[in-house]
Design a protein around this motif. Structure first.
Motif, mmCIF file in Angstrom:
data_model
loop_
_atom_site.group_PDB
_atom_site.id
_atom_site.type_symbol
_atom_site.label_atom_id
_atom_site.label_comp_id
_atom_site.label_asym_id
_atom_site.label_seq_id
_atom_site.Cartn_x
_atom_site.Cartn_y
_atom_site.Cartn_z
ATOM 1 N N ARG A 1 36.525 47.836 37.320
ATOM 2 C CA ARG A 1 35.662 48.862 38.208
ATOM 3 C C ARG A 1 35.221 48.165 39.408
ATOM 4 N NH1 ARG A 1 30.939 51.531 34.761
ATOM 5 N NH2 ARG A 1 30.883 52.940 36.464
ATOM 6 N N PHE A 2 34.778 46.902 39.433
ATOM 7 C CA PHE A 2 34.348 46.107 40.549
ATOM 8 C C PHE A 2 35.670 45.750 41.496
ATOM 9 C CE2 PHE A 2 33.685 42.153 42.814
ATOM 10 C CZ PHE A 2 32.572 42.335 43.450
ATOM 11 N N ALA A 3 37.016 45.514 40.756
ATOM 12 C CA ALA A 3 37.961 45.308 41.745
ATOM 13 C C ALA A 3 38.261 46.727 42.500
ATOM 14 C CB ALA A 3 38.999 44.925 40.874
ATOM 15 N N SER A 4 38.207 47.820 41.789
ATOM 16 C CA SER A 4 38.551 48.978 42.567
ATOM 17 C C SER A 4 37.844 49.431 43.756
ATOM 18 C CB SER A 4 38.484 50.406 41.758
ATOM 19 O OG SER A 4 37.214 50.484 41.369
ATOM 20 N N VAL A 5 36.685 49.017 43.701
ATOM 21 C CA VAL A 5 35.762 49.059 44.940
ATOM 22 C C VAL A 5 35.927 47.908 46.066
ATOM 23 C CG1 VAL A 5 33.401 48.999 45.842
ATOM 24 C CG2 VAL A 5 34.110 50.303 43.716
ATOM 25 N N TYR A 6 35.985 46.687 45.167
ATOM 26 C CA TYR A 6 36.018 45.269 46.186
ATOM 27 C C TYR A 6 37.261 45.305 46.960
ATOM 28 C CZ TYR A 6 36.293 40.677 47.269
ATOM 29 O OH TYR A 6 36.653 39.232 48.150
ATOM 30 N N ARG A 7 38.342 45.596 46.186
ATOM 31 C CA ARG A 7 39.575 45.515 46.714
ATOM 32 C C ARG A 7 40.193 46.806 47.476
ATOM 33 N NH1 ARG A 7 42.555 41.730 42.290
ATOM 34 N NH2 ARG A 7 41.714 39.831 42.986
ATOM 35 N N ASP A 8 39.155 47.960 47.391
ATOM 36 C CA ASP A 8 39.503 49.028 48.092
ATOM 37 C C ASP A 8 40.938 49.537 47.816
ATOM 38 O OD1 ASP A 8 38.766 51.286 49.718
ATOM 39 O OD2 ASP A 8 39.266 50.351 51.558
ATOM 40 N N PHE A 9 41.227 49.758 46.595
ATOM 41 C CA PHE A 9 42.529 50.321 46.262
ATOM 42 C C PHE A 9 42.904 51.561 47.143
ATOM 43 C CE2 PHE A 9 41.937 48.692 41.864
ATOM 44 C CZ PHE A 9 42.487 47.447 42.011
ATOM 45 N N SER A 10 43.829 51.481 47.859
ATOM 46 C CA SER A 10 44.425 52.448 48.773
ATOM 47 C C SER A 10 44.707 53.810 48.106
ATOM 48 C CB SER A 10 45.406 52.054 49.731
ATOM 49 O OG SER A 10 46.549 51.561 49.168
ATOM 50 N N ASP A 11 45.377 53.669 46.838
ATOM 51 C CA ASP A 11 45.805 54.916 46.091
ATOM 52 C C ASP A 11 45.925 54.659 44.907
ATOM 53 O OD1 ASP A 11 48.092 53.281 45.664
ATOM 54 O OD2 ASP A 11 49.207 54.030 47.666
ATOM 55 N N VAL A 12 46.382 55.718 43.718
ATOM 56 C CA VAL A 12 46.400 55.595 42.661
ATOM 57 C C VAL A 12 47.424 54.368 42.003
ATOM 58 C CG1 VAL A 12 47.013 56.760 40.499
ATOM 59 C CG2 VAL A 12 45.799 57.760 42.190
ATOM 60 N N ASP A 13 48.508 54.251 42.658
ATOM 61 C CA ASP A 13 49.513 53.380 42.322
ATOM 62 C C ASP A 13 49.064 52.014 42.418
ATOM 63 O OD1 ASP A 13 51.460 55.080 41.795
ATOM 64 O OD2 ASP A 13 52.333 55.268 44.016
ATOM 65 N N THR A 14 48.180 51.544 43.517
ATOM 66 C CA THR A 14 47.522 50.226 43.570
ATOM 67 C C THR A 14 46.654 50.122 42.358
ATOM 68 O OG1 THR A 14 47.837 50.561 46.015
ATOM 69 C CG2 THR A 14 46.518 48.643 45.002
ATOM 70 N N PHE A 15 45.997 51.059 42.035
ATOM 71 C CA PHE A 15 44.885 50.919 40.809
ATOM 72 C C PHE A 15 45.927 50.529 39.737
ATOM 73 C CE2 PHE A 15 42.354 52.828 37.522
ATOM 74 C CZ PHE A 15 41.212 52.099 37.829
ATOM 75 N N VAL A 16 46.958 51.225 39.336
ATOM 76 C CA VAL A 16 47.618 51.048 38.179
ATOM 77 C C VAL A 16 48.349 49.907 38.056
ATOM 78 C CG1 VAL A 16 49.926 52.021 36.900
ATOM 79 C CG2 VAL A 16 48.198 53.748 37.666
ATOM 80 N N GLU A 17 48.787 49.340 39.027
ATOM 81 C CA GLU A 17 49.366 48.064 39.387
ATOM 82 C C GLU A 17 48.384 47.089 38.811
ATOM 83 O OE1 GLU A 17 50.749 47.348 43.301
ATOM 84 O OE2 GLU A 17 52.229 49.106 43.224
ATOM 85 N N GLU A 18 47.275 47.199 39.609
ATOM 86 C CA GLU A 18 46.220 46.263 39.077
ATOM 87 C C GLU A 18 45.854 46.122 37.487
ATOM 88 O OE1 GLU A 18 43.745 42.862 39.549
ATOM 89 O OE2 GLU A 18 44.851 43.908 41.073
ATOM 90 N N LEU A 19 45.975 47.391 36.897
ATOM 91 C CA LEU A 19 45.766 47.401 35.453
ATOM 92 C C LEU A 19 46.878 46.898 34.732
ATOM 93 C CD1 LEU A 19 44.519 51.364 35.139
ATOM 94 C CD2 LEU A 19 43.219 49.329 34.703
ATOM 95 N N ILE A 20 47.796 47.095 35.072
ATOM 96 C CA ILE A 20 49.471 46.660 34.361
ATOM 97 C C ILE A 20 49.239 45.166 34.509
ATOM 98 C CG2 ILE A 20 51.978 46.323 34.667
ATOM 99 C CD1 ILE A 20 51.768 49.285 35.619
ATOM 100 N N LYS A 21 48.807 44.427 35.884
ATOM 101 C CA LYS A 21 48.626 42.972 35.868
ATOM 102 C C LYS A 21 47.714 42.566 34.733
ATOM 103 C CE LYS A 21 47.681 42.011 40.036
ATOM 104 N NZ LYS A 21 47.373 41.656 41.410
ATOM 105 N N LEU A 22 46.546 43.295 34.610
ATOM 106 C CA LEU A 22 45.487 42.977 33.729
ATOM 107 C C LEU A 22 46.026 42.991 32.242
ATOM 108 C CD1 LEU A 22 42.429 42.173 33.518
ATOM 109 C CD2 LEU A 22 42.013 44.723 33.646
ATOM 110 N N GLN A 23 46.460 43.743 32.027
ATOM 111 C CA GLN A 23 47.537 44.002 30.779
ATOM 112 C C GLN A 23 48.263 42.875 30.354
ATOM 113 O OE1 GLN A 23 49.154 48.019 30.257
ATOM 114 N NE2 GLN A 23 47.987 48.073 28.408
ATOM 115 N N ARG A 24 49.139 42.321 31.390
ATOM 116 C CA ARG A 24 49.995 41.335 31.204
ATOM 117 C C ARG A 24 49.350 40.142 30.877
ATOM 118 N NH1 ARG A 24 54.029 43.090 36.364
ATOM 119 N NH2 ARG A 24 54.960 44.711 34.948
#
Length: 73
Positions: free
Chosen positions: A48-71
């Motif tokens: 939640r913080f990362a989505s605001v702080y890193r200002d994800f530009s689109d859903v794909d960027t958000f999903v990429e961060e989720l995938i990295k977090l899962q890995r």
């Protein structure tokens, strides 16, 4: 995440910079420190913080961060 846990995050970050005797900290460095602490504390709070702080530009960027977090788990 409880208020006490957040206080602990703030205390740890503050202590890190006090120990380094740093007089000024960039907002970028501070934001990254918060991200690291939140990642250890609570993955949802982190994303939640990362989505605001890193200002994800689109859903794909958000999903990429989720995938990295899962890995990393």
């Amino acid at each position: 995440v409880t208020a006490e846990q957040l206080d602990g995050v703030v205390d740890r970050i503050e202590q890190t910079y006090l120990n380094r005797l740093v007089r000024e900290v960039s907002s970028e460095e501070l934001g990254e420190a918060v991200l690291l602490e939140l990642k250890k504390l609570d993955k949802v709070a982190y994303i939640r913080f990362a989505s605001v702080y890193r200002d994800f530009s689109d859903v794909d960027t958000f999903v990429e961060e989720l995938i990295k977090l899962q890995r990393e788990e």
